[in-house]
Design a protein around this motif. Structure first.
Motif, PDB file in Angstrom:
ATOM      1  N   ASP A  88       3.507   5.643  26.330  1.00  0.00           N
ATOM      2  CA  ASP A  88       2.461   6.662  26.460  1.00  0.00           C
ATOM      3  C   ASP A  88       1.290   6.107  27.270  1.00  0.00           C
ATOM      4  OD1 ASP A  88       0.591   8.666  26.198  1.00  0.00           O
ATOM      5  OD2 ASP A  88       0.837   8.893  24.027  1.00  0.00           O
ATOM      6  N   PHE A  89       1.137   6.604  28.508  1.00  0.00           N
ATOM      7  CA  PHE A  89       0.060   6.185  29.402  1.00  0.00           C
ATOM      8  C   PHE A  89      -0.967   7.298  29.601  1.00  0.00           C
ATOM      9  CE2 PHE A  89       3.513   3.351  30.777  1.00  0.00           C
ATOM     10  CZ  PHE A  89       2.850   2.140  30.906  1.00  0.00           C
ATOM     11  N   VAL A 136       9.924  11.852  33.271  1.00  0.00           N
ATOM     12  CA  VAL A 136       8.543  11.387  33.094  1.00  0.00           C
ATOM     13  C   VAL A 136       7.590  12.570  33.205  1.00  0.00           C
ATOM     14  CG1 VAL A 136       6.686  10.018  34.134  1.00  0.00           C
ATOM     15  CG2 VAL A 136       8.977   9.045  33.881  1.00  0.00           C
ATOM     16  N   VAL A 137       6.555  12.568  32.384  1.00  0.00           N
ATOM     17  CA  VAL A 137       5.547  13.630  32.410  1.00  0.00           C
ATOM     18  C   VAL A 137       4.341  13.164  33.220  1.00  0.00           C
ATOM     19  CG1 VAL A 137       4.005  15.075  31.036  1.00  0.00           C
ATOM     20  CG2 VAL A 137       6.310  14.552  30.195  1.00  0.00           C
ATOM     21  N   PHE A 138       4.104  13.808  34.367  1.00  0.00           N
ATOM     22  CA  PHE A 138       2.948  13.518  35.218  1.00  0.00           C
ATOM     23  C   PHE A 138       1.959  14.687  35.178  1.00  0.00           C
ATOM     24  CE2 PHE A 138       6.160  10.808  37.401  1.00  0.00           C
ATOM     25  CZ  PHE A 138       5.469   9.598  37.394  1.00  0.00           C
ATOM     26  N   LYS A 139       1.978  15.462  34.130  1.00  0.00           N
ATOM     27  CA  LYS A 139       1.149  16.656  34.057  1.00  0.00           C
ATOM     28  C   LYS A 139      -0.329  16.324  34.277  1.00  0.00           C
ATOM     29  CE  LYS A 139       0.169  20.620  31.068  1.00  0.00           C
ATOM     30  NZ  LYS A 139       0.413  21.243  29.748  1.00  0.00           N
ATOM     31  N   ASP A 140      -0.944  17.022  35.274  1.00  0.00           N
ATOM     32  CA  ASP A 140      -2.365  16.879  35.590  1.00  0.00           C
ATOM     33  C   ASP A 140      -2.753  15.446  35.972  1.00  0.00           C
ATOM     34  OD1 ASP A 140      -2.906  19.612  35.039  1.00  0.00           O
ATOM     35  OD2 ASP A 140      -3.009  19.167  32.899  1.00  0.00           O
ATOM     36  N   ASN A 191      11.292   8.945  30.347  1.00  0.00           N
ATOM     37  CA  ASN A 191      10.630   9.630  29.216  1.00  0.00           C
ATOM     38  C   ASN A 191       9.191   9.146  28.955  1.00  0.00           C
ATOM     39  OD1 ASN A 191      12.971  11.186  28.646  1.00  0.00           O
ATOM     40  ND2 ASN A 191      13.828   9.467  27.495  1.00  0.00           N
ATOM     41  N   ALA A 192       8.616   8.395  29.855  1.00  0.00           N
ATOM     42  CA  ALA A 192       7.221   7.976  29.691  1.00  0.00           C
ATOM     43  C   ALA A 192       6.286   9.152  29.971  1.00  0.00           C
ATOM     44  CB  ALA A 192       6.896   6.814  30.618  1.00  0.00           C
ATOM     45  N   THR A 193       5.044   9.021  29.519  1.00  0.00           N
ATOM     46  CA  THR A 193       4.053  10.083  29.700  1.00  0.00           C
ATOM     47  C   THR A 193       2.832   9.544  30.446  1.00  0.00           C
ATOM     48  OG1 THR A 193       4.734  11.197  27.662  1.00  0.00           O
ATOM     49  CG2 THR A 193       2.563  11.748  28.539  1.00  0.00           C
ATOM     50  N   PHE A 194       2.490  10.219  31.555  1.00  0.00           N
ATOM     51  CA  PHE A 194       1.311   9.866  32.350  1.00  0.00           C
ATOM     52  C   PHE A 194       0.364  11.062  32.455  1.00  0.00           C
ATOM     53  CE2 PHE A 194       4.425   6.771  33.806  1.00  0.00           C
ATOM     54  CZ  PHE A 194       3.685   5.610  33.914  1.00  0.00           C
ATOM     55  N   GLU A 195       0.350  11.878  31.443  1.00  0.00           N
ATOM     56  CA  GLU A 195      -0.497  13.071  31.486  1.00  0.00           C
ATOM     57  C   GLU A 195      -1.966  12.685  31.677  1.00  0.00           C
ATOM     58  OE1 GLU A 195      -1.420  17.092  28.831  1.00  0.00           O
ATOM     59  OE2 GLU A 195       0.264  15.776  28.310  1.00  0.00           O
ATOM     60  N   GLU A 196      -2.591  13.278  32.703  1.00  0.00           N
ATOM     61  CA  GLU A 196      -3.996  13.053  33.042  1.00  0.00           C
ATOM     62  C   GLU A 196      -4.292  11.584  33.394  1.00  0.00           C
ATOM     63  OE1 GLU A 196      -6.401  14.642  29.904  1.00  0.00           O
ATOM     64  OE2 GLU A 196      -6.004  16.717  30.482  1.00  0.00           O
ATOM     65  N   ALA A 197      -3.268  10.832  33.737  1.00  0.00           N
ATOM     66  CA  ALA A 197      -3.477   9.441  34.142  1.00  0.00           C
ATOM     67  C   ALA A 197      -3.853   9.375  35.621  1.00  0.00           C
ATOM     68  CB  ALA A 197      -2.215   8.619  33.888  1.00  0.00           C
ATOM     69  N   ASP A 252       8.094  16.036  35.275  1.00  0.00           N
ATOM     70  CA  ASP A 252       7.181  17.182  35.208  1.00  0.00           C
ATOM     71  C   ASP A 252       5.905  16.862  35.973  1.00  0.00           C
ATOM     72  OD1 ASP A 252       5.567  19.323  34.592  1.00  0.00           O
ATOM     73  OD2 ASP A 252       5.597  19.018  32.416  1.00  0.00           O
ATOM     74  N   PHE A 253       5.706  17.548  37.114  1.00  0.00           N
ATOM     75  CA  PHE A 253       4.528  17.328  37.944  1.00  0.00           C
ATOM     76  C   PHE A 253       3.535  18.487  37.826  1.00  0.00           C
ATOM     77  CE2 PHE A 253       7.681  14.577  39.919  1.00  0.00           C
ATOM     78  CZ  PHE A 253       6.955  13.433  40.204  1.00  0.00           C
ATOM     79  N   THR A 254       3.599  19.244  36.780  1.00  0.00           N
ATOM     80  CA  THR A 254       2.720  20.407  36.616  1.00  0.00           C
ATOM     81  C   THR A 254       1.251  20.002  36.735  1.00  0.00           C
ATOM     82  OG1 THR A 254       4.319  21.427  35.099  1.00  0.00           O
ATOM     83  CG2 THR A 254       2.063  22.300  35.099  1.00  0.00           C
ATOM     84  N   GLY A 255       0.555  20.594  37.691  1.00  0.00           N
ATOM     85  CA  GLY A 255      -0.872  20.328  37.862  1.00  0.00           C
ATOM     86  C   GLY A 255      -1.203  18.980  38.457  1.00  0.00           C
ATOM     87  N   ALA A 256      -0.204  18.184  38.797  1.00  0.00           N
ATOM     88  CA  ALA A 256      -0.455  16.849  39.357  1.00  0.00           C
ATOM     89  C   ALA A 256      -0.910  16.956  40.815  1.00  0.00           C
ATOM     90  CB  ALA A 256       0.792  15.992  39.261  1.00  0.00           C
ATOM     91  N   ASN A 257      -1.845  16.095  41.194  1.00  0.00           N
ATOM     92  CA  ASN A 257      -2.356  16.075  42.563  1.00  0.00           C
ATOM     93  C   ASN A 257      -1.571  15.046  43.371  1.00  0.00           C
ATOM     94  OD1 ASN A 257      -3.768  15.949  44.957  1.00  0.00           O
ATOM     95  ND2 ASN A 257      -5.794  15.883  43.991  1.00  0.00           N
TER      96      ASN A 257
END
Length: 263
Positions: A177-178, A216-220, A195-201, A237-242
């Motif tokens: 979880d990052f 991997v979750v790259f959300k936002d 399966n790692a998470t980089f949400e808002e990272a 998942d690149f939802t909202g990622a820049n």
């Protein structure tokens, strides 16, 4: 103090200011043992059958101490302690509590820190290569410019940590979880991050070439100028990622304003 430190001591939140083993000739200063039925001897370096000391030899847990190979599972160090530059290479530190400690430039390469608690700890430019860090708590820790190549970081909690310019190449970080962590300019080449998470990272300028990024979750997340060449992003998942100016897995540069996908 009784010279036989192998006996159980029943006390609560006690601090061993100076534990002396007459038989082994060992001094351990500043080691904290918390809880009832604590085994004082477990805080001491172990001895070979021939009497030779392994790990800390007449050493205190202090800055720049050479404690490589020490056997200190469950070690508890008081918050605020300075252990910068300490050598704990290949040490056994399973379940250690090292929160709010200054371990700048410490060497814990190859050490076993499984399930250790290291939140808010400073590990700037520390060596953690080949370390066992499964399930470790590194929330709000500062690992700026730290070396974590080939480490095992599976299932760790690294939320809000500072990892900018860190080396995470070939590291196993599955299910880690990052969230909200700063990995700007970090080198994450050939790492396994399934399966790692980089949400808002923040991964601006991070190098993820050849990385395993399935699911991997790259959300936002901020992925501006990140390099994804030859990486596997299946199910990510690149939802909202820049992704502005990021280099995509096929080598093309994402357009300015690419949000949620490489345009």
């Amino acid at each position: 103090m009784n010279a036989s430190l192998g006996k159980k001591a029943s006390f609560h939140s006690s601090t061993i200011r100076r534990a002396i083993s007459c038989a082994a000739g060992v001094f351990v200063i500043g080691v904290t043992v918390v809880g009832f039925g604590a085994d004082i001897a477990s805080a001491l370096p172990s001895a070979n059958p021939d009497g030779a000391i392994q790990g800390c030899q007449f050493e205190e847990l202090q800055p720049h101490a050479d404690c490589h190979g020490s056997n200190l599972p469950g070690l508890v160090v008081a918050p605020g302690t300075g252990l910068f530059g300490i050598n704990l290479n290949t040490a056994e530190l399973t379940g250690a509590r090292l929160s709010h400690i200054d371990m700048t430039r410490a060497d814990v390469g190859g050490a076993n820190l499984t399930r250790a608690v290291m939140d808010h700890t400073t590990l700037i430019r520390a060596n953690l290569q080949h370390a066992e860090l499964g399930g470790v708590d590194l929330t709000f820790a500062d690992l700026s410019e730290a070396a974590l190549g080939y480490a095992f970081l599976h299932g760790a909690n690294v939320q809000n940590a500072q990892l900018h310019d860190a080396d995470l190449s070939h590291t196993n970080m599955m299910d880690t979880d990052f969230r909200a962590a700063d990995l700007s300019r970090a080198y994450v080449g050939r790492a396994t991050l399934t399966n790692a998470t980089f949400e808002e990272a923040n991964l601006e300028g991070a190098v993820l070439t050849g990385a395993e990024l399935r699911n991997v979750v790259f959300k936002d997340a901020r992925l501006v100028h990140a390099d994804f060449r030859q990486s596997d992003v299946t199910g990510a998942d690149f939802t909202g990622a820049n992704l502005s100016n990021a280099v995509w897995k096929d080598g093309r540069v994402c357009k300015e304003g690419s949000i949620g996908a490489c345009l």
